[in-house]
Design a protein around this motif. Structure first.
Motif, mmCIF file in Angstrom:
data_model
loop_
_atom_site.group_PDB
_atom_site.id
_atom_site.type_symbol
_atom_site.label_atom_id
_atom_site.label_comp_id
_atom_site.label_asym_id
_atom_site.label_seq_id
_atom_site.Cartn_x
_atom_site.Cartn_y
_atom_site.Cartn_z
ATOM 1 N N ASP A 109 -29.751 73.730 -3.901
ATOM 2 C CA ASP A 109 -30.143 72.676 -3.998
ATOM 3 C C ASP A 109 -31.637 72.813 -5.664
ATOM 4 O O ASP A 109 -31.839 71.616 -6.315
ATOM 5 N N ALA A 110 -31.337 73.945 -5.709
ATOM 6 C CA ALA A 110 -32.400 73.752 -6.887
ATOM 7 C C ALA A 110 -32.693 74.016 -8.161
ATOM 8 O O ALA A 110 -33.045 73.985 -9.125
ATOM 9 N N ARG A 111 -30.868 74.319 -8.096
ATOM 10 C CA ARG A 111 -30.209 74.265 -9.883
ATOM 11 C C ARG A 111 -29.793 72.309 -9.865
ATOM 12 O O ARG A 111 -30.424 71.955 -10.848
ATOM 13 N N TYR A 112 -29.702 71.741 -9.163
ATOM 14 C CA TYR A 112 -29.821 70.412 -9.108
ATOM 15 C C TYR A 112 -30.914 70.080 -8.980
ATOM 16 O O TYR A 112 -30.855 69.118 -10.618
ATOM 17 N N PHE A 113 -31.547 70.567 -8.634
ATOM 18 C CA PHE A 113 -33.325 69.850 -8.351
ATOM 19 C C PHE A 113 -34.193 69.915 -10.766
ATOM 20 O O PHE A 113 -34.208 68.765 -10.573
ATOM 21 N N HIS A 114 -34.192 71.355 -10.496
ATOM 22 C CA HIS A 114 -34.586 71.215 -11.705
ATOM 23 C C HIS A 114 -33.828 70.559 -13.282
ATOM 24 O O HIS A 114 -34.070 70.262 -14.283
ATOM 25 N N GLN A 115 -31.726 70.687 -12.637
ATOM 26 C CA GLN A 115 -30.897 70.236 -13.906
ATOM 27 C C GLN A 115 -31.147 68.648 -13.727
ATOM 28 O O GLN A 115 -31.087 68.088 -15.150
ATOM 29 N N GLN A 116 -31.751 68.301 -13.379
ATOM 30 C CA GLN A 116 -32.666 66.389 -13.181
ATOM 31 C C GLN A 116 -33.248 66.484 -13.214
ATOM 32 O O GLN A 116 -33.578 65.392 -14.402
#
Length: 303
Positions: free
Chosen positions: A141-148
């Motif tokens: 979730d953290a990776r998804y959030f920062h990538q967006q």
């Protein structure tokens, strides 16, 4: 030239869009709206959602205020004029599920109108940011959030994300706890036009960030809202909420600005959670998910 009237109207539209998306996501509760006026000039639309299927308490607030800055704010902003105009959207969502994260977003614009007509360099800037405060940090979730967020930033300037990510790490830091409020995000302030970025570019970036909120949070909610949780995990949620409250009351610049400029108290303190707990010297069990989360509440993680 981008005007404060255009910025105001576009921000109001973004508020409408986000509220509609969150009501659809919750599926039960709706926003209550209160129109308010500020004694010194201007006002806003406070919208609060409570006791929903997913959202225990949340607010999507719009304001456009003007008037005279108190001396303490003139010193803090390092300006000599005392007239100001400020508009923006501020969002905080506290879910009722410990595996769904708290989220915050703010986009804002500030100017001092007198500087536009007296021959001086106009005082105006954009600010904002979005950050995530999970009760439990899930790497994916953290990776998804920062990538967006990186995707939004990269549309306008390749240097935005690394710069604003570091800014968020530094800003959303609870000094007396020596931990970050959550997993960060991006944060920026006093962003002005340059040779590479016009006022229109910065305004479009502000709006793009605002419009990224609903799809990003919808994805994160849907990933986690149907997972089972225990009473112990709910207790941990209340403990993490207490850290959120501490940051907002001690360090948050928006809270301080609102209080110093005679803002509406209910709207300013909307960011506080409905329930939080402070247990004396709580220590999570070694190797637990709670301990893992604490180990990830630090600056400089490359998600």
């Amino acid at each position: 030239m981008v005007t404060k009237e255009q910025i105001t109207e576009d921000y109001k539209q973004i508020q409408d869009e986000i509220c509609a998306a969150l009501e659809q996501l919750d599926g039960q509760a709706g926003f209550e709206e209160e129109i308010w006026e500020r004694d010194g000039g201007g006002g806003g639309r406070t919208r609060v959602i409570q006791n929903g299927n997913i959202f225990e308490k949340g607010g999507v607030n719009f304001s456009a205020v003007h008037g005279e800055l108190p001396d303490v704010m003139m010193k803090a902003l390092k300006v000599e004029q005392n007239d100001f105009f400020a508009t923006g959207i501020s969002i905080v969502i506290h879910p009722n599920h410990p595996l769904v994260p708290i989220i915050h977003m703010n986009i804002r614009y500030f100017e001092m109108p007198s500087t536009f007509s007296d021959g001086q360099q106009p005082v105006r800037w954009f600010g904002g940011g979005i950050d995530l405060t999970p009760h439990y940090v899930f790497d994916e979730d953290a990776r998804y959030f920062h990538q967006q967020l990186k995707n939004v930033c990269d549309q306008y300037n390749a240097g935005f994300y690394p710069r604003f990510k570091q800014w968020a790490d530094d800003y959303f830091y609870i000094k007396h706890r020596q931990e970050t409020r959550g997993i960060g995000g991006i944060f920026y302030d006093k962003l002005v036009a340059t040779d590479d970025l016009s006022w229109s570019d910065i305004f479009e970036f502000s709006k793009s960030l605002g419009r990224s909120f609903a799809p990003i949070y919808t994805e994160l909610v849907n990933r986690n809202c149907n997972k089972a949780f225990t009473p112990e995990q709910q207790e941990w949620q209340y403990l993490r909420r207490s850290r959120y409250a501490e940051f907002n009351l001690v360090y948050d610049a928006g809270t301080k600005f609102g209080l110093e400029t005679n803002g509406r108290i209910e709207s300013i303190l909307m960011s506080l959670p409905p329930t939080a707990k402070w247990l004396y010297n709580f220590q999570p069990e070694a190797g637990s998910e709670e301990a893992k989360t604490l180990s990830l509440l630090k600056k400089g993680i490359n998600w």
